[in-house]
Design a protein around this motif. Sequence first.
Motif, PDB file in Angstrom:
ATOM      1  N   SER A  54       0.852  -1.190   0.000  1.00 18.97           N
ATOM      2  CA  SER A  54       0.000   0.000   0.000  1.00 18.97           C
ATOM      3  C   SER A  54       0.890   1.244   0.000  1.00 18.97           C
ATOM      4  N   THR A  55       0.279   2.382  -0.249  1.00 18.71           N
ATOM      5  CA  THR A  55       1.015   3.646  -0.217  1.00 18.71           C
ATOM      6  C   THR A  55       1.635   3.860   1.155  1.00 18.71           C
ATOM      7  N   VAL A  61       8.477   2.451   4.697  1.00 17.21           N
ATOM      8  CA  VAL A  61       9.794   1.928   4.335  1.00 17.21           C
ATOM      9  C   VAL A  61      10.742   3.074   3.976  1.00 17.21           C
ATOM     10  N   MET A  62      10.240   4.046   3.217  1.00 18.59           N
ATOM     11  CA  MET A  62      11.085   5.188   2.837  1.00 18.59           C
ATOM     12  C   MET A  62      11.511   5.987   4.060  1.00 18.59           C
ATOM     13  N   ASN A  64      11.783   4.916   7.167  1.00 17.53           N
ATOM     14  CA  ASN A  64      12.719   4.109   7.950  1.00 17.53           C
ATOM     15  C   ASN A  64      14.098   4.040   7.302  1.00 17.53           C
ATOM     16  N   SER A  65      14.144   4.064   5.984  1.00 18.62           N
ATOM     17  CA  SER A  65      15.436   3.963   5.293  1.00 18.62           C
ATOM     18  C   SER A  65      16.231   5.257   5.397  1.00 18.62           C
ATOM     19  N   ARG A  66      15.576   6.340   5.721  1.00 13.86           N
ATOM     20  CA  ARG A  66      16.250   7.654   5.806  1.00 13.86           C
ATOM     21  C   ARG A  66      16.677   7.991   7.212  1.00 13.86           C
ATOM     22  N   ARG A  67      16.417   7.124   8.153  1.00 13.96           N
ATOM     23  CA  ARG A  67      16.786   7.415   9.546  1.00 13.96           C
ATOM     24  C   ARG A  67      18.181   6.978   9.847  1.00 13.96           C
TER      25      ARG A  67
END
Length: 67
Positions: A54-55, A61-62, A64-67
């Motif tokens: 889903s959006t 995910v985006m 969390n990946s930038r933290r």
Amino acid sequence: MSDDSAEAISERVAAVGKSPLADNARQPIKITESSTNTEIVQRLKISNRSAGPSTSDIVEVMRNSRR
């Protein structure tokens, strides 16, 4: 194309062991083998994406990946 751009492309092509002339000759074939934007849009319209993420899943995910 600027001389700087042409030089950069020639260097990249040479780095993988190809001649710039051979790579340039292949470009029209690469372009014609590629899907057009219209074809891509049509495939996306008919594809069933209901089983995908889903959006909110993607956004999570985006984030969390930038933290």
